[in-house]
Write a protein that holds these residues in place. Structure first.
Motif, PDB file in Angstrom:
ATOM      1  N   VAL A   3      -9.751   3.483  -1.388  1.00 43.22           N
ATOM      2  CA  VAL A   3      -8.842   2.654  -2.022  1.00 43.22           C
ATOM      3  C   VAL A   3      -8.370   3.010  -3.142  1.00 43.22           C
ATOM      4  O   VAL A   3      -8.857   3.786  -4.053  1.00 43.22           O
ATOM      5  N   SER A   6      -3.636  -0.094  -7.141  1.00 43.28           N
ATOM      6  CA  SER A   6      -2.603  -0.927  -6.501  1.00 43.28           C
ATOM      7  C   SER A   6      -1.171  -0.420  -6.523  1.00 43.28           C
ATOM      8  O   SER A   6      -0.725  -0.078  -7.662  1.00 43.28           O
ATOM      9  N   LYS A  90      -7.400 -12.994  -8.639  1.00 43.01           N
ATOM     10  CA  LYS A  90      -7.564 -12.007  -7.940  1.00 43.01           C
ATOM     11  C   LYS A  90      -9.219 -11.723  -7.708  1.00 43.01           C
ATOM     12  O   LYS A  90      -9.624 -11.493  -6.607  1.00 43.01           O
ATOM     13  N   TYR A  94     -11.674 -11.972  -4.460  1.00 42.83           N
ATOM     14  CA  TYR A  94     -12.560 -10.889  -3.780  1.00 42.83           C
ATOM     15  C   TYR A  94     -13.899 -11.589  -3.805  1.00 42.83           C
ATOM     16  O   TYR A  94     -14.681 -11.298  -2.712  1.00 42.83           O
ATOM     17  N   TRP A 111       0.595  -9.836   0.493  1.00 42.77           N
ATOM     18  CA  TRP A 111       0.351  -9.109  -1.085  1.00 42.77           C
ATOM     19  C   TRP A 111      -0.815  -8.049  -0.956  1.00 42.77           C
ATOM     20  O   TRP A 111      -1.576  -8.117  -0.085  1.00 42.77           O
ATOM     21  N   SER A 113      -2.999  -6.701  -2.462  1.00 44.93           N
ATOM     22  CA  SER A 113      -4.454  -6.727  -2.733  1.00 44.93           C
ATOM     23  C   SER A 113      -5.287  -7.144  -1.721  1.00 44.93           C
ATOM     24  O   SER A 113      -6.570  -6.910  -1.691  1.00 44.93           O
ATOM     25  N   TYR A 114      -4.692  -7.975  -0.932  1.00 42.45           N
ATOM     26  CA  TYR A 114      -5.385  -8.573   0.384  1.00 42.45           C
ATOM     27  C   TYR A 114      -6.341  -7.795   0.824  1.00 42.45           C
ATOM     28  O   TYR A 114      -7.577  -7.672   1.315  1.00 42.45           O
ATOM     29  N   ALA A 116      -6.567  -4.547   0.447  1.00 46.63           N
ATOM     30  CA  ALA A 116      -7.431  -3.317  -0.341  1.00 46.63           C
ATOM     31  C   ALA A 116      -8.628  -4.149  -0.526  1.00 46.63           C
ATOM     32  O   ALA A 116      -9.719  -3.431  -0.352  1.00 46.63           O
ATOM     33  N   GLN A 117      -8.693  -5.417  -0.852  1.00 47.62           N
ATOM     34  CA  GLN A 117      -9.951  -5.967  -1.185  1.00 47.62           C
ATOM     35  C   GLN A 117     -10.874  -6.105   0.136  1.00 47.62           C
ATOM     36  O   GLN A 117     -12.153  -6.025  -0.192  1.00 47.62           O
TER      37      GLN A 117
END
Length: 424
Positions: A3, A6, A90, A94, A111, A113-114, A116-117
């Motif tokens: 990871v 961002s 955010k 998570y 998006w 972060s989706y 990545a989370q």
């Protein structure tokens, strides 16, 4: 676990560094609302600044009741005890991944972060394209097929996520798509996570908003916050509307170990915001108008340059396809070239889950309003914000960059190794 920082935050920091070094860069990469804090909210934050206790994990009762009222006014009856607050939507998203468990279906693009989370949560994303012309919602028929394939391979799939309206495309899923997705979610026993942080910024008067919670309330979580509608990104406050007590208890268990409780003074101000007093309703309406005017103006410039771009419907994003403008290798190389050669910062579509060879970029228009509070307020209150000198200059900068990307102005190929910094 692989990871990285961002993409949106990394791009914003890179652009800030370049500006400090004296480079002229148009920041179309960062999705910040770009407007000042309303004085009424500053007053309430200051008034609560002595509140330094942890408070309930679920959030202060006043904030949960105010958030419930916010949803009630939008036709979603809400029990305040089924509202959970967090330091931004955010971390709430998570926590939902951890509380629900299993893999998750995500729209493509979506998006940054989706996906990545999911890596942080130890699950996998199942990427499903949105229906043509829409954004933020995976195609329901493809969801059914993708989940069936994953389960046949032994994977556990627990949820599907939608964003209404969407980041990165600025588009809104149609009610027909939302209803069909709700039906598929029932058939497959999936929890729907509906990220509605841009709900109050739908600026297309013809767009019809339908939440999955309207049609499948028993399995839909709605998340929201004040980062976009009231430009409180740095204050970090979000709320989630949950469909059941077991999910609430699971969420609180996660929250208690990650953030304990949201910041008390911010909760105090947010509780006032969610009661929607007239001065804040007026502010949201003004910001919605401004976002729409500028986003459509930027979309028009991409269209005139030859790019393919759907008219933005909400938020402050658009997602042009620059394939007709020339050959650029990958979307990452295209974004690098725009920044290095033309001083325009955008994010490549590959950061949002699209294939690198698809030459789409995410464009955020909300930092065009001005570099300081005075200019931003002037843009917010102007009947003709596009005519303000600093906004007009930014659009002219973009016009010049896009003109250089046309087939006549662009080289046959654009490998990043050959890029040279733009002339001062």
């Amino acid at each position: 676990m692989n990871v990285t920082l961002s993409a949106t935050l990394a791009a914003n920091e890179d652009i800030a560094r370049r500006r400090r070094a004296g480079e002229r860069v148009l920041n179309l990469a960062f999705g910040e609302a770009g407007l000042p804090v309303h004085p009424a909210l500053r007053e309430r934050l200051e008034a609560a600044s002595r509140e330094n206790g942890y408070g309930p994990v679920a959030g202060a009762a006043a904030l949960r009741e105010a958030a419930a009222g916010y949803w009630e006014r939008r036709g979603l009856p809400t029990d305040p005890d089924l509202v959970v607050c967090g330091p931004g939507s955010k971390p709430l998203l998570y926590a939902l991944l951890l509380a629900i468990g299993g893999d998750i279906v995500l729209p493509m693009p979506s998006w940054v972060s989706y996906a990545a989370q999911t890596g942080l949560a130890g699950v996998q994303p199942i990427m499903v394209p949105a229906p043509s012309g829409e954004g933020g919602t995976p195609d329901p028929e493809q969801v059914a097929a993708a989940v069936s394939r994953a389960r046949a391979r032994g994977r556990t799939v627990g949820s599907v996520l939608v964003t209404l309206p969407d980041n990165p495309t600025g588009r809104l899923a149609t009610p027909r798509t939302v209803r069909r997705l709700a039906q598929v979610a029932r058939e497959l026993d999936l929890t729907i996570i509906s990220d509605e942080i841009y709900r109050d910024l739908v600026h297309d008067p013809d767009a019809e908003f339908l939440s999955p919670a309207d049609v499948a309330p028993e399995r839909t979580v709605v998340t929201s916050g004040l980062s976009k509608s009231l430009a409180l990104g740095g204050w970090r406050i979000g709320v989630a509307r949950l469909p059941s007590w077991p999910l609430r208890e699971a969420m609180l268990a996660v929250a208690s170990e990650i953030w304990s409780s949201p910041a008390a003074p911010v909760q105090h101000a947010a509780a006032y915001a969610y009661t929607e007093p007239p001065e804040l309703v007026e502010r949201v309406a003004a910001s919605r108008r401004l976002h729409g005017i500028v986003a459509r103006a930027v979309a028009g410039r991409f269209t005139r340059a030859g790019a393919i771009v759907a008219e933005p419907q909400g938020g402050f994003y658009l997602y042009p396809d620059l394939t007709p403008l020339g050959r650029f290798g990958t979307s990452g190389e295209l974004a690098t070239g725009l920044l290095e050669r033309h001083g325009v910062g955008v994010l490549p579509g590959s950061a949002f889950g699209d294939r690198p060879a698809d030459l789409s970029v995410r464009v955020a228009t909300s930092l065009l309003y001005g570099e300081d509070e005075e200019r931003r307020l002037a843009a917010l209150n102007s009947p003709e914000p596009l005519e303000l000198p600093w906004v007009a200059a930014a659009l002219s900068h973009l016009d010049g960059a896009l003109a250089a990307l046309t087939p006549r102005g662009c080289p046959a190929a654009w490998p990043p190794a050959s890029l040279a910094p733009a002339a001062p």
